[in-house]
Design a protein around this motif. Structure first.
Motif, PDB file in Angstrom:
ATOM      1  N   LYS A 178      37.624   2.435  31.068  1.00 40.41           N
ATOM      2  CA  LYS A 178      36.822   1.329  30.544  1.00 40.41           C
ATOM      3  C   LYS A 178      37.094   0.108  31.404  1.00 40.41           C
ATOM      4  O   LYS A 178      38.249  -0.173  31.729  1.00 40.41           O
TER       5      LYS A 178
ATOM      6  N   PRO B 223      35.712  -6.297  29.837  1.00 41.46           N
ATOM      7  CA  PRO B 223      34.468  -6.895  29.337  1.00 41.46           C
ATOM      8  C   PRO B 223      34.271  -8.286  29.949  1.00 41.46           C
ATOM      9  O   PRO B 223      35.226  -8.872  30.459  1.00 41.46           O
TER      10      PRO B 223
ATOM     11  N   MET C 128      43.880   1.743  20.873  1.00 39.76           N
ATOM     12  CA  MET C 128      42.785   0.999  20.221  1.00 39.76           C
ATOM     13  C   MET C 128      43.249   0.589  18.831  1.00 39.76           C
ATOM     14  O   MET C 128      43.629   1.444  18.012  1.00 39.76           O
ATOM     15  N   TRP C 129      43.224  -0.685  18.590  1.00 40.43           N
ATOM     16  CA  TRP C 129      43.633  -1.261  17.288  1.00 40.43           C
ATOM     17  C   TRP C 129      42.407  -1.254  16.394  1.00 40.43           C
ATOM     18  O   TRP C 129      41.387  -1.851  16.733  1.00 40.43           O
ATOM     19  N   ARG C 130      42.515  -0.549  15.273  1.00 45.10           N
ATOM     20  CA  ARG C 130      41.387  -0.458  14.343  1.00 45.10           C
ATOM     21  C   ARG C 130      41.830  -0.844  12.933  1.00 45.10           C
ATOM     22  O   ARG C 130      42.998  -0.667  12.571  1.00 45.10           O
ATOM     23  N   THR C 131      40.864  -1.319  12.171  1.00 42.64           N
ATOM     24  CA  THR C 131      41.130  -1.565  10.740  1.00 42.64           C
ATOM     25  C   THR C 131      40.007  -0.879   9.941  1.00 42.64           C
ATOM     26  O   THR C 131      40.034   0.307   9.742  1.00 42.64           O
ATOM     27  N   GLY C 132      39.037  -1.647   9.481  1.00 45.65           N
ATOM     28  CA  GLY C 132      37.974  -1.070   8.638  1.00 45.65           C
ATOM     29  C   GLY C 132      38.440  -0.939   7.193  1.00 45.65           C
ATOM     30  O   GLY C 132      39.581  -1.304   6.842  1.00 45.65           O
TER      31      GLY C 132
ATOM     32  N   ARG D 253      44.472  -5.601  30.365  1.00 48.37           N
ATOM     33  CA  ARG D 253      44.449  -4.590  29.295  1.00 48.37           C
ATOM     34  C   ARG D 253      43.055  -4.447  28.702  1.00 48.37           C
ATOM     35  O   ARG D 253      42.358  -5.423  28.462  1.00 48.37           O
ATOM     36  N   VAL D 254      42.689  -3.207  28.463  1.00 50.42           N
ATOM     37  CA  VAL D 254      41.463  -2.948  27.716  1.00 50.42           C
ATOM     38  C   VAL D 254      41.781  -1.931  26.626  1.00 50.42           C
ATOM     39  O   VAL D 254      42.711  -1.130  26.755  1.00 50.42           O
ATOM     40  N   SER D 255      41.012  -1.976  25.567  1.00 54.54           N
ATOM     41  CA  SER D 255      41.142  -0.965  24.513  1.00 54.54           C
ATOM     42  C   SER D 255      40.455   0.310  24.981  1.00 54.54           C
ATOM     43  O   SER D 255      39.472   0.249  25.730  1.00 54.54           O
TER      44      SER D 255
ATOM     45  N   ILE E 234      48.240  -4.048   8.735  1.00 57.69           N
ATOM     46  CA  ILE E 234      47.662  -4.908   9.775  1.00 57.69           C
ATOM     47  C   ILE E 234      46.691  -4.120  10.654  1.00 57.69           C
ATOM     48  O   ILE E 234      45.743  -4.663  11.202  1.00 57.69           O
TER      49      ILE E 234
HETATM   50  C1  FMN Z   1      42.815  -6.911  13.510  1.00 59.57           C
HETATM   51  C2  FMN Z   1      41.859  -6.144  14.376  1.00 59.57           C
HETATM   52  C3  FMN Z   1      41.102  -5.139  13.825  1.00 59.57           C
HETATM   53  C4  FMN Z   1      40.193  -4.421  14.592  1.00 59.57           C
HETATM   54  N1  FMN Z   1      39.466  -3.416  14.022  1.00 59.57           N
HETATM   55  C5  FMN Z   1      38.584  -2.736  14.769  1.00 59.57           C
HETATM   56  C6  FMN Z   1      37.842  -1.667  14.196  1.00 59.57           C
HETATM   57  O1  FMN Z   1      38.019  -1.304  13.039  1.00 59.57           O
HETATM   58  N2  FMN Z   1      36.945  -1.034  14.968  1.00 59.57           N
HETATM   59  C7  FMN Z   1      36.724  -1.408  16.271  1.00 59.57           C
HETATM   60  O2  FMN Z   1      35.864  -0.806  16.923  1.00 59.57           O
HETATM   61  N3  FMN Z   1      37.443  -2.400  16.846  1.00 59.57           N
HETATM   62  C8  FMN Z   1      38.353  -3.058  16.131  1.00 59.57           C
HETATM   63  N4  FMN Z   1      39.083  -4.069  16.693  1.00 59.57           N
HETATM   64  C9  FMN Z   1      38.787  -4.482  18.097  1.00 59.57           C
HETATM   65  C10 FMN Z   1      39.384  -3.537  19.144  1.00 59.57           C
HETATM   66  O3  FMN Z   1      40.747  -3.289  18.910  1.00 59.57           O
HETATM   67  C11 FMN Z   1      39.224  -4.136  20.558  1.00 59.57           C
HETATM   68  O4  FMN Z   1      39.980  -5.306  20.693  1.00 59.57           O
HETATM   69  C12 FMN Z   1      37.774  -4.441  20.883  1.00 59.57           C
HETATM   70  O5  FMN Z   1      37.059  -3.240  20.919  1.00 59.57           O
HETATM   71  C13 FMN Z   1      37.608  -5.156  22.231  1.00 59.57           C
HETATM   72  O6  FMN Z   1      38.114  -4.365  23.265  1.00 59.57           O
HETATM   73  P1  FMN Z   1      39.218  -4.940  24.258  1.00 59.57           P
HETATM   74  O7  FMN Z   1      40.504  -4.985  23.475  1.00 59.57           O
HETATM   75  O8  FMN Z   1      39.230  -3.973  25.404  1.00 59.57           O
HETATM   76  O9  FMN Z   1      38.743  -6.296  24.685  1.00 59.57           O
HETATM   77  C14 FMN Z   1      40.036  -4.754  15.967  1.00 59.57           C
HETATM   78  C15 FMN Z   1      40.835  -5.758  16.527  1.00 59.57           C
HETATM   79  C16 FMN Z   1      41.739  -6.452  15.749  1.00 59.57           C
HETATM   80  C17 FMN Z   1      42.586  -7.533  16.370  1.00 59.57           C
END
Ligand code: FMN
Length: 187
Positions: A169, A172, A132-136, A10-12, A157
């Protein structure tokens, strides 16, 4: 795709386009969320979907929230906030709903909500969707959380952005398993 491939490859996907998940795919994604490990079967999570025009409303809520503290926020930043949720056709908001429990501390309930979010991104990948899991800041801003209807004590969350991958993608670089796991052979 078999389950092990989904879990290990899996990749984001940050660049997402239409279409978002179909009704059937939403059921699979949420079904996967429901299988998160859950101590005491407290179901310490709930979910909100944001699609279509509601995404623009979410962007306005972001902008409104930041303007409360920074009334002179430049127009370009305002527009950036407004456009944030438009980065994907659909968003799934994962909310941890923790309750006081004698055997299950809050941290375990938050972790369970995180597991639900991870199940969603894994299931999305297995379905050929991008996620893609994001927070900020917008995941922690109290005005945003109130606007989304979160109750006192609930935590956001993450925003799981979902759609069709707009670009591929590759995986990594990753540590070897030996780097991350050692055998403990007793004291
Ligand atoms: C709780 C949590 C919050 C995240 N927030 C962000 C974010 O706001 N922006 C971002 O670019 N990636 C964020 N990520 C990371 C991406 O979801 C992703 O895991 C990362 O880019 C690595 O890519 P991959 O999942 O393909 O390894 C977050 C991951 C987690 C677990």
């Amino acid at each position: 795709m078999d389950a092990i491939t989904a879990l290990t490859e899996r990749v984001s996907v940050p660049k997402l386009r239409e279409p978002g998940p179909s009704a059937e795919q939403w059921r699979v994604l949420l079904g996967a969320a429901l299988r998160a490990a859950d101590h005491g079967q407290l179901r310490p999570w709930r979910f909100l979907t944001v699609e279509g025009d509601a995404r623009a409303d979410l962007g306005k809520l972001y902008c409104e929230s930041v303007l409360k503290d920074t009334p002179d926020l430049p127009e370009t930043f305002q527009q950036k906030l407004i456009n944030m949720p438009l980065r994907a056709p659909a968003l799934l908001l994962v909310v941890a709903c923790c309750q006081a429990h004698s055997k299950v501390p809050e941290v375990e309930q938050v972790v369970s909500a995180g597991a639900a979010a991870q199940n969603v991104v894994n299931a999305a990948f297995a379905l050929g969707l991008g996620a893609m899991w994001r927070t900020g800041d917008m995941a922690y801003n109290t005005h945003v959380l109130k606007g989304l209807g979160l109750e006192e004590g609930e935590k956001l969350i993450g925003y799981v952005y979902l759609g069709t991958p707009a670009a591929t993608k590759s995986l990594p670089p990753m540590p070897s398993v030996e780097e991350i796991c050692q055998s403990w052979s007793g004291q």
